[in-house]
Design an enzyme around this catalytic site. Structure first.
Site, PDB file in Angstrom:
ATOM      1  N   ALA A  76       0.849  -1.186   0.000  1.00 53.83           N
ATOM      2  CA  ALA A  76       0.000   0.000   0.000  1.00 53.83           C
ATOM      3  C   ALA A  76       0.886   1.238   0.000  1.00 53.83           C
ATOM      4  O   ALA A  76       1.996   1.215   0.540  1.00 53.83           O
ATOM      5  CB  ALA A  76      -0.900  -0.012   1.234  1.00 53.83           C
ATOM      6  N   GLY A 116       0.640  -5.077   0.989  1.00 60.94           N
ATOM      7  CA  GLY A 116      -0.568  -5.197   0.168  1.00 60.94           C
ATOM      8  C   GLY A 116      -0.268  -5.763  -1.219  1.00 60.94           C
ATOM      9  O   GLY A 116      -1.164  -6.297  -1.875  1.00 60.94           O
ATOM     10  N   GLU A 119      -0.390  -9.363  -0.598  1.00 56.76           N
ATOM     11  CA  GLU A 119      -1.812  -9.750  -0.444  1.00 56.76           C
ATOM     12  C   GLU A 119      -2.532  -9.755  -1.793  1.00 56.76           C
ATOM     13  O   GLU A 119      -3.400 -10.596  -2.040  1.00 56.76           O
ATOM     14  CB  GLU A 119      -2.506  -8.795   0.531  1.00 56.76           C
ATOM     15  CG  GLU A 119      -2.027  -9.017   1.964  1.00 56.76           C
ATOM     16  CD  GLU A 119      -2.569  -7.989   2.922  1.00 56.76           C
ATOM     17  OE1 GLU A 119      -2.366  -6.785   2.663  1.00 56.76           O
ATOM     18  OE2 GLU A 119      -3.187  -8.381   3.931  1.00 56.76           O
ATOM     19  N   GLU A 139       4.441  -4.630   7.335  1.00 57.27           N
ATOM     20  CA  GLU A 139       3.482  -3.766   8.033  1.00 57.27           C
ATOM     21  C   GLU A 139       3.819  -3.570   9.508  1.00 57.27           C
ATOM     22  O   GLU A 139       3.605  -2.498  10.070  1.00 57.27           O
ATOM     23  CB  GLU A 139       2.058  -4.357   7.930  1.00 57.27           C
ATOM     24  CG  GLU A 139       1.402  -4.193   6.573  1.00 57.27           C
ATOM     25  CD  GLU A 139       1.706  -5.315   5.602  1.00 57.27           C
ATOM     26  OE1 GLU A 139       2.692  -6.052   5.806  1.00 57.27           O
ATOM     27  OE2 GLU A 139       0.948  -5.438   4.625  1.00 57.27           O
TER      28      GLU A 139
HETATM   29  C1  HXC Z   1       4.938   4.565  -1.371  1.00 60.46           C
HETATM   30  C2  HXC Z   1       6.933   3.653  -2.011  1.00 60.46           C
HETATM   31  C3  HXC Z   1       6.593   2.435  -1.390  1.00 60.46           C
HETATM   32  C4  HXC Z   1       5.324   2.334  -0.742  1.00 60.46           C
HETATM   33  C5  HXC Z   1       8.555   2.244  -2.262  1.00 60.46           C
HETATM   34  N1  HXC Z   1       8.143   3.490  -2.532  1.00 60.46           N
HETATM   35  N2  HXC Z   1       7.627   1.571  -1.563  1.00 60.46           N
HETATM   36  N3  HXC Z   1       6.113   4.700  -1.992  1.00 60.46           N
HETATM   37  N4  HXC Z   1       4.534   3.432  -0.760  1.00 60.46           N
HETATM   38  N5  HXC Z   1       4.894   1.208  -0.159  1.00 60.46           N
HETATM   39  C6  HXC Z   1       8.873   4.528  -3.270  1.00 60.46           C
HETATM   40  C7  HXC Z   1      10.037   5.089  -2.465  1.00 60.46           C
HETATM   41  O1  HXC Z   1       9.574   6.098  -1.596  1.00 60.46           O
HETATM   42  C8  HXC Z   1      10.903   5.653  -3.574  1.00 60.46           C
HETATM   43  O2  HXC Z   1      10.361   6.882  -4.018  1.00 60.46           O
HETATM   44  C9  HXC Z   1      10.717   4.654  -4.705  1.00 60.46           C
HETATM   45  O3  HXC Z   1       9.498   3.961  -4.415  1.00 60.46           O
HETATM   46  C10 HXC Z   1      11.841   3.630  -4.745  1.00 60.46           C
HETATM   47  O4  HXC Z   1      11.978   3.049  -3.465  1.00 60.46           O
HETATM   48  P1  HXC Z   1      13.375   2.979  -2.678  1.00 60.46           P
HETATM   49  O5  HXC Z   1      13.055   2.838  -1.247  1.00 60.46           O
HETATM   50  O6  HXC Z   1      14.259   4.115  -3.075  1.00 60.46           O
HETATM   51  O7  HXC Z   1      13.975   1.646  -3.291  1.00 60.46           O
HETATM   52  P2  HXC Z   1      14.928   0.605  -2.555  1.00 60.46           P
HETATM   53  O8  HXC Z   1      15.991   1.309  -1.775  1.00 60.46           O
HETATM   54  O9  HXC Z   1      15.318  -0.356  -3.618  1.00 60.46           O
HETATM   55  O10 HXC Z   1      13.998  -0.128  -1.484  1.00 60.46           O
HETATM   56  C11 HXC Z   1      12.892  -0.899  -1.925  1.00 60.46           C
HETATM   57  C12 HXC Z   1      11.999  -1.264  -0.718  1.00 60.46           C
HETATM   58  C13 HXC Z   1      11.616  -0.020   0.054  1.00 60.46           C
HETATM   59  C14 HXC Z   1      12.777  -2.245   0.195  1.00 60.46           C
HETATM   60  C15 HXC Z   1      10.798  -2.015  -1.299  1.00 60.46           C
HETATM   61  O11 HXC Z   1      11.112   0.959  -0.906  1.00 60.46           O
HETATM   62  C16 HXC Z   1      10.562  -0.247   1.074  1.00 60.46           C
HETATM   63  O12 HXC Z   1      10.821  -0.799   2.128  1.00 60.46           O
HETATM   64  N6  HXC Z   1       9.321   0.199   0.786  1.00 60.46           N
HETATM   65  C17 HXC Z   1       8.242   0.120   1.708  1.00 60.46           C
HETATM   66  C18 HXC Z   1       7.659  -1.256   1.671  1.00 60.46           C
HETATM   67  C19 HXC Z   1       6.511  -1.392   2.651  1.00 60.46           C
HETATM   68  O13 HXC Z   1       6.649  -1.103   3.850  1.00 60.46           O
HETATM   69  N7  HXC Z   1       5.384  -1.876   2.155  1.00 60.46           N
HETATM   70  C20 HXC Z   1       4.252  -2.207   2.959  1.00 60.46           C
HETATM   71  C21 HXC Z   1       3.385  -1.031   3.016  1.00 60.46           C
HETATM   72  S1  HXC Z   1       2.145  -1.359   4.182  1.00 60.46           S
HETATM   73  P3  HXC Z   1      11.301   8.150  -4.319  1.00 60.46           P
HETATM   74  O14 HXC Z   1      10.306   9.232  -4.670  1.00 60.46           O
HETATM   75  O15 HXC Z   1      12.079   8.410  -3.072  1.00 60.46           O
HETATM   76  O16 HXC Z   1      12.163   7.709  -5.466  1.00 60.46           O
HETATM   77  C22 HXC Z   1       0.985  -2.208   3.393  1.00 60.46           C
HETATM   78  C23 HXC Z   1      -0.236  -2.336   4.227  1.00 60.46           C
HETATM   79  C24 HXC Z   1      -1.296  -3.037   3.528  1.00 60.46           C
HETATM   80  O17 HXC Z   1       1.104  -2.657   2.294  1.00 60.46           O
HETATM   81  C25 HXC Z   1      -2.439  -3.140   4.457  1.00 60.46           C
HETATM   82  C26 HXC Z   1      -3.711  -2.938   3.768  1.00 60.46           C
HETATM   83  C27 HXC Z   1      -3.903  -3.819   2.638  1.00 60.46           C
END
Ligand code: HXC
Length: 265
Positions: A76, A116, A119, A139
């Site tokens: 998400a 997500g 999921e 999460e």
């Molecule tokens: C918004 C995101 C994102 C996310 C990555 N980006 N994941 N933006 N939401 N979930 C964006 C980053 O901000 C960045 O934008 C660009 O994508 C590239 O990501 P980087 O972090 O620079 O890449 P990298 O260093 O290779 O790391 C990849 C990664 C990391 C390990 C996947 O991005 C990360 O940990 N992302 C978060 C993953 C996460 O926590 N997902 C779960 C979300 S909670 P810029 O603009 O800086 O280039 C969830 C809840 C669901 O899903 C519940 C309800 C269904």
């Protein structure tokens, strides 16, 4: 038919009856914002409409993939969570629409498949992954849980220990481990990934479509109900399939020692 929604590309391959939905926010690793969730639903609905308007079953399978080199979907969009991120509104979520979609949906996973995004993949019927893909539920690091049933799905596929380890630690696991735990159907070497997925989809799309759709319904029923009720449901599906032209064609082809030509009728 190829069409472009704001955050999703939709393509249709007439020859095989295969639709492709590409989540297209590569700069955000295809993170699910409201627009992307809506566009996935709209893309699937446009494929379904095409199916309804065809003579018989034209749509045999859908591939769901992520644009760019790095991710299927990184979860998400962290920019704005709400209970709707987990499908928590009166409208059907993209998770529900994928799960209930009549034709099988295949998650083609090449890169990050997190939160997500995982999921979303779990709502699909099949998960095919490149060997460099990684999986996880981060999460817990944000003080929340996988809100769209991630723990429920993983518990059914891989058992409670794996579900709790993934969700409580928030670590990423490799494609190889995801395959070993039964979370993905196949893991392919990176240089063979495109061809292997294509072969899998082509073979699936060549199966008797009404039977495939009935099997999807049966499998969905199996996780919701008791054994006796489930078997009774399968008997009804079986009786319906016995009346189809595809069944007659399959039996005739067997007798004539040739490949069947199924038309979804
Ligand atoms: C918004 C995101 C994102 C996310 C990555 N980006 N994941 N933006 N939401 N979930 C964006 C980053 O901000 C960045 O934008 C660009 O994508 C590239 O990501 P980087 O972090 O620079 O890449 P990298 O260093 O290779 O790391 C990849 C990664 C990391 C390990 C996947 O991005 C990360 O940990 N992302 C978060 C993953 C996460 O926590 N997902 C779960 C979300 S909670 P810029 O603009 O800086 O280039 C969830 C809840 C669901 O899903 C519940 C309800 C269904």
């Amino acid at each position: 038919m190829d069409e472009s929604l704001e955050t999703v590309l939709v393509a249709f391959d007439d020859e095989r009856g295969v639709g492709t939905i590409t989540m297209n926010r590569p700069d955000a690793l295809n993170a699910l914002n409201g627009q992307l969730r809506d566009d996935i639903i709209a893309g699937l609905e446009s494929l379904e409409e095409r199916n309804a308007n065809a003579d018989g079953v034209a749509l045999r399978a859908v591939v769901l993939e992520g644009a760019g080199e790095k991710a299927f979907c990184a979860g998400a969009d962290i920019g704005g969570f709400s209970s709707e991120s987990a499908g928590g509104s009166s409208a059907r979520s993209h998770y529900d629409v994928i799960r209930d979609f009549p034709a099988p949906v295949i998650a083609k996973i090449d890169g990050y498949c997190l939160g997500g995004g995982l999921e979303t993949a779990l709502a699909c019927d099949f998960r095919l992954a490149s060997e460099d893909s990684t999986f996880g539920f981060p999460e817990v690091n944000l003080g929340i849980l996988p809100g769209a049933g991630g723990v429920q799905y993983v518990e059914k596929l891989a058992g409670p220990s794996v579900a709790k380890e993934l969700a409580m630690f928030g670590n990423h696991i490799s494609a190889e481990r995801a395959g070993d735990e039964g979370l993905v159907n196949h893991v392919y070497a990176d240089n063979e990934f495109e061809d292997e997925v294509d072969d899998f989809v082509t073979e699936l799309a060549g199966q008797a479509p009404l039977a495939v759709q009935a099997i999807k319904k049966s499998a969905a029923m199996a996780v919701q109900t008791g054994l006796e009720e489930g078997i009774e449901y399968d008997r009804q599906l079986f009786a319906e399939l016995l009346e189809t032209e595809d069944h007659a064609e399959g039996a005739a082809a067997f007798g004539e020692d040739r490949e069947p030509e199924f038309e979804g009728k």
